[in-house]
Scaffold this active site. Structure first.
Site: not given
Length: 454
Positions: A123, A330
């Site tokens: 992440d 992201d």
């Protein structure tokens, strides 16, 4: 109209193709010696649906659903307002459940001495490295045994007085003077336990003293894909910061590619001259938002759709005084989400330059869709799409990075949607580009690369 011929991508890679993808993360090391400061390492990432027996339609729906959940979580973190639904700009209400999907890629990591292997979610939007630990108060199911600190000779808890404890967003001192943590992800997803240090092993490289969360109370549907999470964000507790890395990069393979995606850490992270022409490398500054120090923000200046350059007020994609807004890159969100003002302008320009009739994309969770022709869909012309960033960096996308065909409904859909409070450049748009996060110089570079050959 400046157009691209669509190379057909049906987002629904047959289950048989995924099944040949191998283990969750195979890895090779640039060094195999014990080190406290990593020099260079190559780890392979695997998509979370790699081993699922899913149809084409199911894969598209799953990716879109996880993306909406994650967008909801990230926006909730950025704005401080939990989201139960999101209105797609120009479209209908999009219902977003409270549980987050917390990532799209997994990596293998071994923890403790002796080292035990686990699969963890990667992440770039968070910092904390954590795994579930015994004794569990509330743990979700995982495919490997839950980590038992008592079985490792290198496990040590972190005291309340440590700097690492102070780096947590919230912490408390337990009765035994251990650093207790609660780390939330913007919705009902969270992990709770004690902060500790342990020897982690990545691709045969032993990394002693990694600070991590040993969680005995963990909840959130999105976590069950792995045994925990490896944060690669900008904060002090992320793996990137702890290892003292100046840079890292990844190169995400196409969705119909059975190869794993390389994650390159440290000295291996630069864009290879053999993989991309020097003239194709684009660089833009990474900007910081004190309200959200973990995210990798970039400055989006304009968007080109076909023959139309969309220039918006500087405030449209800027970080606002209250910390909301801005654009992040992201790896864990599939779809790109743009602040409503920018998305409406993009949607209008895109629809005006498409020769196909509109179609309903609600079945796959996408907003702007067109009815694909029964034959010759691979020759359909779609408007060019370019994101223009500060510093003159242009992310000039091939059509397969923003248009997908849902084989179930015959809808040809744009993988860009609207949002409020935060814009996100998703991983569909990043495939077959190498992205280099140079945290030492605060820049993001990217170049088109055939990721399965890197």
């Amino acid at each position: 109209m400046e157009a691209r011929v669509l190379v057909l991508v049906t987002m629904a890679i047959a289950a048989a193709c995924w099944a040949t993808g191998g283990v969750a993360a195979a890895a090779t090391a640039a060094t195999t010696t014990t080190t406290s400061r990593l020099k260079g390492l190559r780890v392979h990432l695997t998509h979370v649906d790699a081993h699922g027996n899913y149809s084409r339609h199911q894969l598209l729906r799953r990716a879109a659903r996880r993306s909406h959940h994650r967008m909801s979580r990230l926006v909730a973190r950025a704005t401080g307002v939990p989201m139960t639904s999101s209105k797609a700009a120009g479209g209908g209400d999009l219902q977003v459940p409270v549980h987050a999907g917390n990532g799209e890629f997994l990596m293998d990591v071994s923890i403790g001495t002796p080292a035990l292997a686990y699969s963890a979610i990667v992440d770039t939007g968070s910092d904390l490295v954590w795994t579930q630990c015994k004794p569990c108060v509330d743990c979700f199911k995982q495919s490997t045994p839950v980590f038992d600190p008592s079985s490792s000779s290198t496990y040590a808890t972190v005291p309340c007085s440590s700097a690492s404890c102070s780096d947590l967003p919230t912490s408390k001192c337990t009765s035994a003077s251990k650093c207790g943590y609660t780390y939330t992800y913007g919705d009902s997803s969270s992990t709770q336990g004690v902060l500790a240090t342990e020897t982690f092993t990545l691709a045969k490289s032993k990394l002693p003293g990694v600070v991590f969360g040993c969680g005995d109370t963990n909840e959130g549907d999105g976590f069950s894909q792995g045994a925990g999470l490896v944060g690669l964000g900008r904060g002090p507790l992320s793996l990137v910061s702890q290892l003292g890395l100046d840079k890292f990069s990844y190169c995400l393979t196409s969705l119909d590619d059975t190869n794993n995606s390389p994650l390159l850490l440290g000295s291996l992270a630069g864009i290879s001259e053999a993989s991309a022409a020097a003239s194709s490398v684009q660089t833009t500054p990474l900007i910081k938002n004190p309200s959200q120090p973990s995210f990798y923000y970039v400055s989006l200046k304009a968007i080109t759709v076909g023959s139309t350059r969309i220039s918006l007020p500087s405030s449209a994609f800027a970080v606002q005084d209250d910390g909301t807004g801005g654009v992040i890159v992201d790896s864990g969100t599939s779809i790109t989400y743009l602040e409503v003002q920018g998305y409406r302008a993009l949607k209008k320009a895109f629809a005006a330059q498409m020769a196909l009739p509109a179609a309903d994309g609600s079945g796959v969770g996408l907003d702007l869709c067109f009815r694909a022709p029964a034959k010759g869909v691979d020759q359909v012309e779609v408007p060019r799409l370019v994101f223009h960033f500060d510093g003159g960096a242009d992310l000039d996308l091939p059509a397969e990075n923003y248009m997908v065909l849902d084989g179930g409904s015959g809808a040809l859909c744009l993988t860009v949607m609207g949002s409020r409070g935060l814009s996100i450049i998703g991983n569909f748009q990043q495939q077959n580009f190498q992205f280099v996060y140079d945290v030492g110089h605060d820049t993001l570079s990217f170049a088109p690369v055939q990721c399965n050959k890197l």
